[in-house]
Design a protein around this motif. Sequence first.
Motif, PDB file in Angstrom:
ATOM      1  N   UNK A 102       0.855  -1.190   0.000  1.00  0.00           N
ATOM      2  CA  UNK A 102       0.000   0.000   0.000  1.00  0.00           C
ATOM      3  C   UNK A 102       0.889   1.237   0.000  1.00  0.00           C
ATOM      4  N   UNK A 103       0.655   2.115  -0.955  1.00  0.00           N
ATOM      5  CA  UNK A 103       1.301   3.423  -0.892  1.00  0.00           C
ATOM      6  C   UNK A 103       0.426   4.286   0.001  1.00  0.00           C
ATOM      7  N   UNK A 104       0.929   4.602   1.167  1.00  0.00           N
ATOM      8  CA  UNK A 104       0.140   5.309   2.177  1.00  0.00           C
ATOM      9  C   UNK A 104       0.076   6.800   1.872  1.00  0.00           C
ATOM     10  N   UNK A 105      -0.750   7.509   2.649  1.00  0.00           N
ATOM     11  CA  UNK A 105      -0.911   8.949   2.447  1.00  0.00           C
ATOM     12  C   UNK A 105       0.259   9.739   3.026  1.00  0.00           C
ATOM     13  N   UNK A 106       0.995   9.139   3.926  1.00  0.00           N
ATOM     14  CA  UNK A 106       2.182   9.762   4.507  1.00  0.00           C
ATOM     15  C   UNK A 106       2.892   8.686   5.336  1.00  0.00           C
TER      16      UNK A 106
ATOM     17  N   UNK B 175       3.202   8.586   8.552  1.00  0.00           N
ATOM     18  CA  UNK B 175       2.424   8.224   9.741  1.00  0.00           C
ATOM     19  C   UNK B 175       1.568   7.018   9.380  1.00  0.00           C
ATOM     20  N   UNK B 176       0.888   7.145   8.251  1.00  0.00           N
ATOM     21  CA  UNK B 176       0.012   6.075   7.794  1.00  0.00           C
ATOM     22  C   UNK B 176       0.787   4.830   7.395  1.00  0.00           C
TER      23      UNK B 176
ATOM     24  N   UNK C 172       1.816   3.127  10.488  1.00  0.00           N
ATOM     25  CA  UNK C 172       0.578   2.716  11.162  1.00  0.00           C
ATOM     26  C   UNK C 172       0.014   1.443  10.556  1.00  0.00           C
ATOM     27  N   UNK C 173      -0.029   1.398   9.240  1.00  0.00           N
ATOM     28  CA  UNK C 173      -0.538   0.201   8.557  1.00  0.00           C
ATOM     29  C   UNK C 173       0.374  -1.000   8.813  1.00  0.00           C
TER      30      UNK C 173
ATOM     31  N   UNK D 283       2.282  -1.522  11.341  1.00  0.00           N
ATOM     32  CA  UNK D 283       2.122  -1.961  12.727  1.00  0.00           C
ATOM     33  C   UNK D 283       0.806  -2.737  12.880  1.00  0.00           C
TER      34      UNK D 283
ATOM     35  N   UNK E 290       4.552   6.069  15.898  1.00  0.00           N
ATOM     36  CA  UNK E 290       4.175   4.651  15.832  1.00  0.00           C
ATOM     37  C   UNK E 290       5.327   3.738  16.280  1.00  0.00           C
TER      38      UNK E 290
ATOM     39  N   UNK F 163      -2.921   5.205  18.668  1.00  0.00           N
ATOM     40  CA  UNK F 163      -2.441   6.581  18.807  1.00  0.00           C
ATOM     41  C   UNK F 163      -3.545   7.561  18.452  1.00  0.00           C
TER      42      UNK F 163
ATOM     43  N   UNK G  51      -5.080   4.099  10.152  1.00  0.00           N
ATOM     44  CA  UNK G  51      -3.970   3.395   9.506  1.00  0.00           C
ATOM     45  C   UNK G  51      -3.717   2.041  10.157  1.00  0.00           C
ATOM     46  N   UNK G  52      -3.735   2.006  11.486  1.00  0.00           N
ATOM     47  CA  UNK G  52      -3.507   0.725  12.161  1.00  0.00           C
ATOM     48  C   UNK G  52      -4.619  -0.262  11.799  1.00  0.00           C
TER      49      UNK G  52
ATOM     50  N   UNK H 205      -6.422  -0.231   9.067  1.00  0.00           N
ATOM     51  CA  UNK H 205      -6.256  -0.606   7.659  1.00  0.00           C
ATOM     52  C   UNK H 205      -5.251  -1.745   7.533  1.00  0.00           C
ATOM     53  N   UNK H 206      -4.104  -1.587   8.183  1.00  0.00           N
ATOM     54  CA  UNK H 206      -3.080  -2.634   8.120  1.00  0.00           C
ATOM     55  C   UNK H 206      -3.576  -3.941   8.706  1.00  0.00           C
TER      56      UNK H 206
ATOM     57  N   UNK I  99      -5.958  10.824   8.122  1.00  0.00           N
ATOM     58  CA  UNK I  99      -6.104   9.365   8.074  1.00  0.00           C
ATOM     59  C   UNK I  99      -7.556   8.971   7.875  1.00  0.00           C
TER      60      UNK I  99
ATOM     61  N   UNK J 195      -8.493   9.311   4.199  1.00  0.00           N
ATOM     62  CA  UNK J 195      -7.863   8.295   3.348  1.00  0.00           C
ATOM     63  C   UNK J 195      -8.447   6.904   3.598  1.00  0.00           C
TER      64      UNK J 195
ATOM     65  N   UNK K  19     -10.337   4.725   0.747  1.00  0.00           N
ATOM     66  CA  UNK K  19      -9.951   3.343   0.426  1.00  0.00           C
ATOM     67  C   UNK K  19     -11.112   2.370   0.608  1.00  0.00           C
TER      68      UNK K  19
END
Lengths: 610, 347
Positions: free
Chosen positions: A275-279, A281-282, A285-286, A288, A312, B82, B88-89, B91-92, B118, B121, B125
């Motif tokens: 996944x190409x994240x938005x930044x 942080x993301x 986050x993903x 993790x 994170x 957080x 994001x967490x 999503x992953x 976040x 986004x 998604x």
Amino acid sequence: MSVQSRLAVVEKSGVTRKVNDFSIVVATVNGSGSQTANGVILRSLFAMGIPVSGKNLFPSNIQGLATWFTIRANAAGFVARTDQSEILIAMNRTTVIEDLKGLAEGGVCLYADDMAFEKSRGDVHYYAIPATRLARESGAEASLRPYVANMAYVGGLAWLLGIELSEVESALAAHFRGKAKAVALNFGVVQAAHKHAAENLTKTDGFRVERMPAEAGMILVDGNTAAALGAIYGGVSFAAWYPITPASSLAEGLQDYLPQLRRDPTTGENHFLMVQAEDELGALGMAVGAGWMGARSMTSTSGPGLSLMAEFSGLAHYAEVPVVIWDVQRMGPSTGLPTRVSQGDLLFAHFIGHGDGRQVVLLPGPNECFEFGWRAFDLAERLQAPIFVLSDLDLGMNLWRVPSFRYPDQPMDRGKVLSAEDLARLGGFARYKDVDGDGIGWRTLPGNSHPRSAYFTRGTGHDENAAYSEDPQVWEANMARLARKYQTAKGLVPSPVVEHMSGSRIGLVGFGSTDPAIQEARHILAQGGLPSDYLRLRAIPFADEVGRFLAEHPVNWVVELNSDGQMHSLLKIYFAEHAGRMRSLAHNDGLPLTARRVVQAVRDEKEEER
Amino acid sequence: MTVATAPKKATTNLIGLEKSDYRGLETTLCQGCGHNSIVSQIVAVCFELSIPPEQLIKVSGIGCSSKAPAYFMNRAHGFNGLHGRMPSAATGAILANHSMRAIGMSGDGDTANIGMGQFKHMVRRNVPMVYIVANNGVYGLTKGQFSATAEQGLELKKGLQNKLPPIDICLEALIGGASFVARSFAGDPRQLSTLLKAALAHKGTAVLDVISPCVIFNNKDESPKSYAWGREHEEPLHDLTYVPERDEIVISYEPGEITSVAFADGSSLRLKKIEVDHDPTSRLAALTLIEESRTQGTFVTGLIYVNPTQPTFVEISGLGTTPLARLTPAQMRPTEETLRDINARFA
């Protein structure tokens, strides 16, 4: 007159022959397509069995600014960058005057003939190549001509040095992945330039190459691709990232190779996701989130991205979630020099996040990007922790001649995970209880069907059962356990590599991309009567062996590419008793280290001693 | 004994669990906090829908709202991460095991202040999860600062006045491309329960903006995020009925008054018109509705927008059936033979 007979003339005239020992600098304009030509030269020399390196010194720009590519060939295997080059390929009229000034005594200047400049150096051998004309005559479309013009200097250089044209053609075929039309067009220009040079130029310098017996099992690869492949053989299943120089090509390496290597052969299913994240942080986050769920998960970034990942990282450390973070370092602080190398994120990575916490940091050398790529996942899952792998721009983006990748010699270590059957047998578990005395608790993965498998992962203070707690004793006990875990990590991370020379009283300590420069410096120093021992660090926490090495030498030079002497500082923290034996050799100008820097520092101090 | 032979009242759901199996820890939120009502509805709905707790994850950020996952479903794994970074967490986590359901609990500060990027986004998604915002316009744990959803001119305990216009979470979700956008009120448990069921049935991101009064810092009768104001002004868009897949009950409504939204799992939501004629499948109508509600100062609740077929991130990502977190080492490490090919390419 044949090339051979011309060379004989050269020798008679007293010019020293220099075979397989020189540096080339190619001065071009960014975005002009010279990367293909430079890669072809590099690959041709590699294929002739000659130890070689290539370094792209490029601007943070898409098109138009000056860029330099240095190639070093050295029969003895010393391929660190040098401060001066002997051969200049001048293709940029805006820098040619300065480029010429920087050339070594008696050097060579191969230049595009439509470039008027004052031949200010009388000691230099000049050779003009009609690059523009040859490109025009190649039959290439007008839009492609500036690109194929670069092949003229490849042909000129091949004539000048005796690079085998068959290897040039093979290198082109590899670059264009066998696209016959592109290979023919480009090779046509190479041949035309070679022919032009042979018929119109007279070789007056002594530089040339000769085929060497091929060393088996060597490959030419950039560190980011090696890291991506290593991660794939380490089972990476999820990667989230955000584009950043010089780390992007690591994620792009994953994107290239995952579909080839991790698609189920029978069902065609993808056993990976990127996944190409938005930044950043993301991105972390993903990663993790996926690591918590039980997938082998990673991200890759550089300094500015790591700054955003601090948040994170702290959570992954404290909540104990496995994840791998590659930091391909570039020059900071702030945006710094995005296209220049540094080893400046060392302290930040090790102590990342607020509050207490020391992180496991892997420090791959040029030969280890692949190995650490897979090993990092075993460590992350075993230690239930973020694992930071610190590469850098030089390691990551430049091509390195390294031993071919070795298949992992150990089965995957998925760490301490309890299944539903385990829980049925045990009756339950406490997530953060140190049952084995190594500071590492047992975890369950979400989706475990046992009714007592769930726990509440949190960044807030927690007891052994993962329940919120503000109890002072609970807090201290948990921090003491994390310290035990750090000690456990010490026994699991790659140990340092130590090389001795007899009679040595000097210690050199380094890590990562500075290895070739340090090795060459040791050779030069030894020739001058100053043998040295060398310890190459490969991970933090430091092994006890590091302390023993420091104790063995009255002076230990800590060599690193940053201004603050970060590794020196770290070693002083962990080996305070040897602080007086350490000297900082911190160099930080954005360019890969040269042996001269190390030699000079060591000699200067020896002078002072006298 | 007659008691023993008498038919026992069904206290278990279809998978044999009792409601207590869906409970969490004792709440530490304030008495009367709207979030507690949301928690009660989650427990009741998941029990009623017979969702295996072990097949669900609870994710949250930081704040009063984000503590809530501790108070429901102890048998589900939780991830309290957080501030503003739950999307994001989550999503992953979901991409690593897409066989799991997910309920996210966030707040107005967590979503509309620190976590706006976040949040948008995640909805873009269309990550499969229920995303609940317990929206009270105020920071509770840090003692009463305005959040970005606080109304312009609002005065809180400390006497400060909010000078900025509020951010509307439903509007942001819609603009971000959300496939399910609903607004509810913690003081309207029946509607909240129905919307929660629909949200759980929806295959993509279901955003539930729940006005959930903070009884300590923002519950003055004149505040639009108070219980009194909510009860007084709530204007439900439709009378909602959730029809589970297994339920073949045909409810008789007047023709033309009923819209039915069918979800991928076979269940459906029936919407009976009350006053306004709102088509929740029209994004433009949804945007108009929110804008009119803003200008007229009304409190419209219900299903604002839904596109039950919008592809989810899992669907477009090319993931197979085996979750990434369940791959075996043999599926994860390519063979030694492949590495020989790779080496040959660089030789």
